[in-house]
Design an enzyme around this catalytic site. Structure first.
Site, PDB file in Angstrom:
ATOM      1  N   PHE A  30       6.680   5.604  12.638  1.00 21.55           N
ATOM      2  CA  PHE A  30       6.758   4.506  13.611  1.00 21.55           C
ATOM      3  C   PHE A  30       5.365   3.894  13.806  1.00 21.55           C
ATOM      4  CE2 PHE A  30       8.078   2.555  17.733  1.00 21.55           C
ATOM      5  CZ  PHE A  30       9.268   1.986  17.295  1.00 21.55           C
ATOM      6  N   SER A  50       2.431   1.035  11.880  1.00 23.46           N
ATOM      7  CA  SER A  50       2.330  -0.419  11.760  1.00 23.46           C
ATOM      8  C   SER A  50       3.581  -1.037  11.132  1.00 23.46           C
ATOM      9  CB  SER A  50       1.087  -0.790  10.944  1.00 23.46           C
ATOM     10  OG  SER A  50       1.027  -2.180  10.728  1.00 23.46           O
ATOM     11  N   GLN A  51       3.905  -0.655   9.897  1.00 21.94           N
ATOM     12  CA  GLN A  51       5.076  -1.234   9.252  1.00 21.94           C
ATOM     13  C   GLN A  51       6.373  -0.652   9.803  1.00 21.94           C
ATOM     14  OE1 GLN A  51       5.535  -3.727   7.163  1.00 21.94           O
ATOM     15  NE2 GLN A  51       3.369  -4.199   6.828  1.00 21.94           N
ATOM     16  N   LYS A 109       0.691  11.422   2.712  1.00 20.32           N
ATOM     17  CA  LYS A 109       1.609  12.296   3.457  1.00 20.32           C
ATOM     18  C   LYS A 109       3.005  12.345   2.837  1.00 20.32           C
ATOM     19  CE  LYS A 109      -1.493  12.506   6.888  1.00 20.32           C
ATOM     20  NZ  LYS A 109      -2.286  13.706   7.169  1.00 20.32           N
ATOM     21  N   GLN A 110       3.284  11.416   1.947  1.00 17.28           N
ATOM     22  CA  GLN A 110       4.662  11.271   1.472  1.00 17.28           C
ATOM     23  C   GLN A 110       5.141  12.438   0.621  1.00 17.28           C
ATOM     24  OE1 GLN A 110       5.513   7.410  -0.218  1.00 17.28           O
ATOM     25  NE2 GLN A 110       4.608   6.330   1.524  1.00 17.28           N
ATOM     26  N   HIS A 124       5.423   0.319  -0.185  1.00 19.30           N
ATOM     27  CA  HIS A 124       4.322   0.335  -1.149  1.00 19.30           C
ATOM     28  C   HIS A 124       4.729   1.317  -2.240  1.00 19.30           C
ATOM     29  CE1 HIS A 124       0.426   0.287  -2.964  1.00 19.30           C
ATOM     30  NE2 HIS A 124      -0.026   1.394  -2.431  1.00 19.30           N
ATOM     31  N   GLU A 135      -7.483  -4.402  -3.065  1.00 22.91           N
ATOM     32  CA  GLU A 135      -8.187  -3.659  -2.008  1.00 22.91           C
ATOM     33  C   GLU A 135      -9.567  -3.217  -2.458  1.00 22.91           C
ATOM     34  OE1 GLU A 135      -4.193  -1.576  -0.022  1.00 22.91           O
ATOM     35  OE2 GLU A 135      -5.504  -0.443  -1.360  1.00 22.91           O
ATOM     36  N   GLU A 149     -25.161 -15.262   8.998  1.00 28.38           N
ATOM     37  CA  GLU A 149     -24.976 -15.912   7.699  1.00 28.38           C
ATOM     38  C   GLU A 149     -24.116 -15.108   6.731  1.00 28.38           C
ATOM     39  OE1 GLU A 149     -25.709 -18.952   7.174  1.00 28.38           O
ATOM     40  OE2 GLU A 149     -26.662 -19.107   9.143  1.00 28.38           O
ATOM     41  N   SER A 155     -20.377 -28.850   3.247  1.00 32.32           N
ATOM     42  CA  SER A 155     -21.366 -29.857   2.861  1.00 32.32           C
ATOM     43  C   SER A 155     -21.581 -29.881   1.352  1.00 32.32           C
ATOM     44  CB  SER A 155     -22.701 -29.565   3.548  1.00 32.32           C
ATOM     45  OG  SER A 155     -23.302 -28.405   2.988  1.00 32.32           O
TER      46      SER A 155
END
Length: 341
Positions: A26, A28-29, A86-87, A109, A196, A228, A253
């Protein structure tokens, strides 16, 4: 030849109706997929390890929460929304013993499947649905009636329904509103890792730090170097994101344009491209994956050492002070954060 783009009309939520969808993790995705699917009228449960801090959050969001193995037993489609490292352990202990004919495993993924840290049985569908954006954007766009472009892939298809399930899932999370492109586990994994490492994270971080060091070592004030080499980068990236590299050049510019086209290729030259190709080969032949798995298995020693060295770089101290002078900017301090699951 341009890739075919699938939209809402090409996907049907009926392909998931009557099925139980389990989201393992549970973070981010995981949270974005679960909530969006639930609000698309589908039955979603959450699978978490015992003691996970995410259990309380998931229950507060109205989900039934089960131990991972039980969630797999109950589900027809199982999303593995766990960190890559972890998978393998979770798969061996909780997922594999509870897979039966006709179930579907879904990934966001392709790392574990492509590099075979997870080897699914031949009697289950194996698919991917990968939004091209972080979970909070997937969720926010869905709530606004929009979506994040997504990738789908089919690795195994014993039921002959795998692509329909992938498209339906993509529709359920809002991805088909924006557009869905089909890829393969191999292509998604290898291009994702390459981006990445050489451009988005590794390349950009190293370029910023090196530019900063060159200016400071030449006697310029650290604050000027920060402005910069880091601060103004967002302006340029936003212009590129909105209208491409040529569009960015239209907005700067003539002096900046001339520096761009005449000096840039001397900095990122053929030797850099050669090293990029080496990095790509190490992704393709599995060297990077083996090294990353070994790093995890030996306790993240070098990984943590390198991260701590980065935190100590002078640009971080200067940047924190300067960002304090920018009230319009949302401030975030993230120390040692790991993906929640």
């Amino acid at each position: 030849m341009a890739a075919k783009v699938y939209t809402d009309k090409d996907a049907n939520l009926r392909d998931l109706k009557g099925k139980t969808l389990a989201v393992l993790g549970f973070g981010s995705q995981g949270h974005a997929h679960a909530l969006n699917l639930k609000e698309s009228g589908l039955k979603v449960i959450i699978g978490l390890y015992r003691g996970s801090k995410s259990r309380r959050v998931a229950k507060q969001k109205g989900f039934e929460v089960y131990d991972t193995d039980e969630a797999v037993r109950r589900a027809d489609v199982i999303m593995v929304a766990l960190p890559d490292t972890k998978q393998a352990k979770c798969y061996k202990e909780d997922i594999e013993p509870n897979l039966v004919n006709g179930k579907a495993l879904l990934f966001s993924h392709g790392f574990a499947v492509h590099f075979k840290t997870v080897v699914p049985p031949k009697n289950v569908d194996v698919i991917m649905v990968a939004p091209k954006g972080p979970g909070h954007i997937v969720r926010r766009q869905f709530l606004e009636g929009k979506g994040v472009p997504s990738l789908i892939a089919v690795y195994q298809n014993p039921t002959k329904k795998a692509k329909k399930i992938a498209l339906a899932w993509a529709k359920g999370i809002g991805g088909a509103r924006a557009g869905v492109i089909q890829t393969t586990f191999k292509e998604e994994t290898e291009t994702d890792l390459f981006g990445e490492q050489t451009v988005l994270c590794g390349g950009a971080s190293a370029l910023i730090q090196t530019g900063y060091e060159v200016l400071v070592e030449a006697g310029y004030q650290p604050e000027m170097a920060y402005f910069e080499c880091l601060h103004e980068l967002k302006l340029i990236v936003d212009l590129m994101n909105e209208s491409g590299i040529s569009g960015m050049r239209f907005s700067i510019s003539e002096t900046a344009k001339w520096g761009d086209v005449s000096v840039g290729p001397r900095i990122i030259d053929g030797t850099v491209k050669k090293r990029m190709k080496t990095a790509l080969r190490e992704i393709q032949n599995g060297k990077f994956a083996k090294g990353w798995v070994k790093e995890y298995e030996t306790g993240y020693k070098r990984y943590n050492k390198l991260l701590k060295a980065g935190e100590k770089h002078n640009i971080e101290k200067v940047g924190e002070r300067l960002r304090g002078m920018m009230p319009w900017m949302k401030k975030r301090r993230v120390k040692g954060a790991q993906a929640a699951y």
